[in-house]
Motif scaffolding. Structure first.
Motif, PDB file in Angstrom:
ATOM      1  N   ASP A 253      41.727 -17.866   0.546  1.00 23.27           N
ATOM      2  CA  ASP A 253      40.398 -17.832  -0.064  1.00 23.27           C
ATOM      3  C   ASP A 253      40.160 -16.503  -0.777  1.00 23.27           C
ATOM      4  N   LYS A 254      40.578 -15.397  -0.151  1.00 20.17           N
ATOM      5  CA  LYS A 254      40.370 -14.071  -0.740  1.00 20.17           C
ATOM      6  C   LYS A 254      41.143 -13.938  -2.044  1.00 20.17           C
ATOM      7  N   LEU A 256      42.359 -16.353  -4.067  1.00 17.67           N
ATOM      8  CA  LEU A 256      41.869 -17.251  -5.111  1.00 17.67           C
ATOM      9  C   LEU A 256      40.548 -16.770  -5.690  1.00 17.67           C
ATOM     10  N   HIS A 257      39.677 -16.198  -4.833  1.00 15.77           N
ATOM     11  CA  HIS A 257      38.411 -15.653  -5.309  1.00 15.77           C
ATOM     12  C   HIS A 257      38.652 -14.443  -6.207  1.00 15.77           C
ATOM     13  N   LYS A 258      39.622 -13.596  -5.804  1.00 24.20           N
ATOM     14  CA  LYS A 258      39.935 -12.392  -6.559  1.00 24.20           C
ATOM     15  C   LYS A 258      40.441 -12.731  -7.957  1.00 24.20           C
ATOM     16  N   SER A 260      39.924 -15.633  -9.653  1.00 23.18           N
ATOM     17  CA  SER A 260      39.188 -16.709 -10.353  1.00 23.18           C
ATOM     18  C   SER A 260      38.332 -16.125 -11.482  1.00 23.18           C
TER      19      SER A 260
END
Length: 260
Positions: A253-254, A256-258, A260
Motif C-alpha cells: 500500500d505504501k 503504490l501510494h508513493k 500513484s
C-alpha cells in the motif's frame, strides 16, 4: 576425510567442523555479492566512508532501505542459493546419514554488528535450538559457515557438544528463536576461529548461541538447514513446515501510494 568417522562424530557430539571444505574464493564471492546490494543504496544516497561507516549511516538515516537490502540478500542472492545446493555439500550430507536431503527453510545470510541492530537479539542469538522452529527430521542438520576469516573477537557461534541428546527443550518461539533454559556448565563449550572455506555442521537439536562481538568488524556468515525426507518420524508426522512467507500488505500500500 573419513566420512564414516565424521558421521559417527556428528551422531555422538552433534557437531563437526570441517576446515577448508569449500574453495575460499567461492565463499568470498558471496560476501562480495551481498555487500554490492548495499553499495547500490550507498551510491543513491551519496554515503561515503569505510564499509562499516556506510552501513551505520544507512541504518541510522535510511532504515527502510537498510532493511530492504537485508531482505534482498536473504531471499534472492543467487550465489547463496548455488552454495546451498553445491554437489559436494549434497554428497557430504548423504554420507552423514541424510539419505534424501531437502532444504526445509530458505538459505540465510547474516551481517552482525551491535551498531547495526535496534536490540541485542537482532545481532546476537541467545541459547537456543533450531529444531523447534523447523519441526524437521530427527537427523536434520544446520550447515553454518563464515563468509570471512573469523577470529574469536568476531563472536563466532558457541556450541555445546552432546546437548542434542537432550531432545527438544522448549515448545516456544520468541523473536524467531527457540530459546532454552540450559546449564552451560553441564556440557563442553566449543567456539573456534574459522577461515573462509571452513564449515560447521550440527544437529538442529544442538544448543548453541552467538559469541560476543568485541571488535569493530561486521561478522558475515550464512547457514542452510536440511531435513531428511526419508526419516520415519518426519514421514509419520506428515512433513510439518511451520515457516510462513507472505507479502506485506502495508508495504504494498505504501509503495503504490508513493508512486500513484
Amino acid at each position: 576425510m573419513d566420512r564414516l568417522a565424521l558421521k559417527k562424530e556428528l551422531q555422538e557430539q552433534g557437531l563437526i567442523i570441517l576446515p577448508g571444505f569449500f574453495d575460499p574464493q567461492l565463499i568470498g564471492q558471496i560476501q562480495q555479492a551481498a555487500k554490492a546490494i548495499f553499495e547500490i543504496q550507498f551510491k543513491r544516497f551519496g554515503i561515503q566512508g569505510d564499509y562499516l561507516t556506510q552501513m551505520q549511516s544507512l541504518f541510522v538515516h535510511h532504515l527502510e532501505e537498510f532493511i530492504a537490502c537485508g531482505k534482498m540478500i536473504q531471499s534472492g542472492l543467487i550465489e547463496l542459493y548455488q552454495l546451498a545446493v553445491n554437489p559436494d555439500l549434497m554428497a557430504l550430507l548423504k554420507d552423514l546419514g541424510l539419505s534424501h536431503p531437502l532444504m526445509c527453510t530458505r538459505p540465510v545470510l547474516f551481517f552482525n554488528h551491535p551498531s547495526l541492530a535496534k536490540s541485542e537479539h537482532f545481532y546476537k542469538t541467545p541459547l537456543h535450538q533450531d529444531w523447534t522452529s523447523m519441526l524437521a527430521s530427527d537427523d536434520s542438520v544446520v550447515v553454518w559457515l563464515p563468509l570471512m576469516d573469523l577470529d574469536i573477537a568476531h563472536g563466532p557461534v558457541v556450541f555445546y557438544p552432546g546437548s542434542h541428546k537432550l531432545g527438544p527443550l522448549t515448545d516456544r518461539i520468541e523473536y524467531g528463536f527457540a530459546e532454552v533454559d540450559f546449564d552451560r556448565s553441564s556440557f563442553p563449550r566449543v567456539q573456534k576461529s574459522m577461515k573462509l572455506g571452513d564449515v560447521a555442521i550440527f544437529s538442529t537439536l544442538l544448543v548453541h548461541e552467538s559469541g560476543v562481538i568485541t571488535n569493530d568488524d561486521i561478522r558475515w556468515s550464512c547457514h542452510f538447514r536440511y531435513t531428511n525426507m526419508e526419516d520415519p518420524t518426519f514421514i509419520e508426522n506428515g512433513f510439518p513446515h511451520p515457516y510462513i512467507y507472505k507479502p506485506s500488505q502495508e508495504l504494498i500500500d505504501k509503495y503504490l501510494h508513493k508512486n500513484s
